[in-house]
Design an enzyme around this catalytic site. Structure first.
Site, PDB file in Angstrom:
ATOM      1  N   GLU A   1       0.762 -10.549  -1.834  1.00  0.00           N
ATOM      2  CA  GLU A   1       2.127 -10.843  -2.331  1.00  0.00           C
ATOM      3  C   GLU A   1       2.625 -12.199  -1.857  1.00  0.00           C
ATOM      4  O   GLU A   1       3.491 -12.790  -2.488  1.00  0.00           O
ATOM      5  CB  GLU A   1       3.093  -9.716  -1.923  1.00  0.00           C
ATOM      6  CG  GLU A   1       3.606  -9.742  -0.480  1.00  0.00           C
ATOM      7  CD  GLU A   1       2.585  -9.254   0.544  1.00  0.00           C
ATOM      8  OE1 GLU A   1       1.455  -8.892   0.153  1.00  0.00           O
ATOM      9  OE2 GLU A   1       2.934  -9.242   1.743  1.00  0.00           O
TER      10      GLU A   1
ATOM     11  N   CYS B   1      -1.969  -4.283   3.901  1.00  0.00           N
ATOM     12  CA  CYS B   1      -2.041  -4.497   5.355  1.00  0.00           C
ATOM     13  C   CYS B   1      -1.891  -3.163   6.092  1.00  0.00           C
ATOM     14  O   CYS B   1      -2.772  -2.327   6.042  1.00  0.00           O
ATOM     15  CB  CYS B   1      -1.019  -5.541   5.800  1.00  0.00           C
ATOM     16  SG  CYS B   1      -1.393  -6.215   7.425  1.00  0.00           S
TER      17      CYS B   1
ATOM     18  N   HIS C   1      -2.438 -10.035   2.586  1.00  0.00           N
ATOM     19  CA  HIS C   1      -1.110 -10.015   1.962  1.00  0.00           C
ATOM     20  C   HIS C   1      -1.114 -10.796   0.655  1.00  0.00           C
ATOM     21  O   HIS C   1      -0.628 -11.932   0.604  1.00  0.00           O
ATOM     22  CB  HIS C   1      -0.063 -10.595   2.921  1.00  0.00           C
ATOM     23  CG  HIS C   1       0.344  -9.668   4.018  1.00  0.00           C
ATOM     24  ND1 HIS C   1       1.304  -8.697   3.839  1.00  0.00           N
ATOM     25  CD2 HIS C   1      -0.086  -9.543   5.293  1.00  0.00           C
ATOM     26  CE1 HIS C   1       1.466  -8.014   4.970  1.00  0.00           C
ATOM     27  NE2 HIS C   1       0.625  -8.510   5.872  1.00  0.00           N
TER      28      HIS C   1
END
Ligand code: MN
Length: 239
Positions: free
Chosen positions: A216, A115, A214
């Site tokens: 994760e 990001c 994102h």
């Protein structure tokens, strides 16, 4: 072989309520830590300190650098004045991360930017950022939870990312900025269907990747997202 140490850059905020109100804190979302751990790395948080000698030591002890998400980058760093929609900037964080990226690439250590980290990698190498995606036709600031895959991303054939996921991948989207002009040495390897840049890859580094989404936050629901962290951590293995 020892597990590689992966430095994760941190964010800063002022505690609002309670008896510690007004206290400055440094932090990173647990999802980055868990993603690095799940990929076989040892997460190490790198607090924001803007003394060159300390940053050199921070980078020296890690085998890879993960640039985490966060607020906007100072537009002056890519030669622009701030537009009205620019969010909060944190100059100390910009300086800390720019120096970490420079040192990591110079020493051949892998870099993964997520990001803001994707944009930071680009700015570090001389690229620019669209300060506010006023023209984007797709929703890049999704209102749904982090594990919701909101929009499609088209991956460039032959790229590292296409090697992980094929021609397209569904991603979440939490950004109001994106890469504008790619830096020399970085190749745009993914775009959303409205043209917004969603990933870049370094042309010569062992591993230099930035993704605008994102991953994760998606690993539990979309285990394929872990592949990016595994590729990153595997490149960081100490000889
Ligand atoms: Mn997006």
């Amino acid at each position: 072989m020892a597990k590689p140490l992966i430095g994760i850059t941190t964010n800063q905020f002022l505690t609002e309520g309670g008896i510690m109100a007004g206290t400055k804190r440094q932090f990173v979302s647990d999802a980055y830590i868990q993603a690095v751990f799940s990929a076989g790395g040892v997460p190490v948080l790198l607090p924001i300190i803007v003394e060159q000698a300390v940053i050199v030591e921070q980078l020296a002890v890690v085998d890879g650098l993960l640039l985490s998400g966060g607020g906007d980058i100072q537009p002056q760093l890519f030669g622009e004045e701030p537009v009205r929609e620019l969010g909060k900037v944190l100059p100390e964080r910009d300086m800390h991360e720019l120096e970490l990226v420079r040192l990591a690439l110079a020493s051949g250590k892998p870099v993964l930017g997520i990001c803001r980290g994707c944009q930071l990698l680009n700015v570090a190498l001389g690229g620019s950022v669209t300060q506010h995606l006023a023209e984007a036709t797709l929703q890049h600031d999704q209102q749904s939870p982090g594990d919701y895959a909101g929009h499609n991303v088209v991956l460039e054939k032959g790229s590292r990312l296409a090697g992980l996921w094929g021609n397209t991948v569904m991603t979440n989207s939490f950004h109001h900025q994106a890469i504008n002009k790619a830096a020399p040495g970085l190749r745009i390897t993914a775009r959303a269907k409205d043209g917004v840049v969603e990933a870049v890859e370094h042309e010569t580094a062992a591993f230099g990747v930035g993704v605008q989404w994102h991953p994760e936050l998606m690993i539990t629901k979309y285990p394929a997202m872990l592949k990016l962290f595994t590729a990153f951590v595997n490149t960081a293995y100490r000889k």
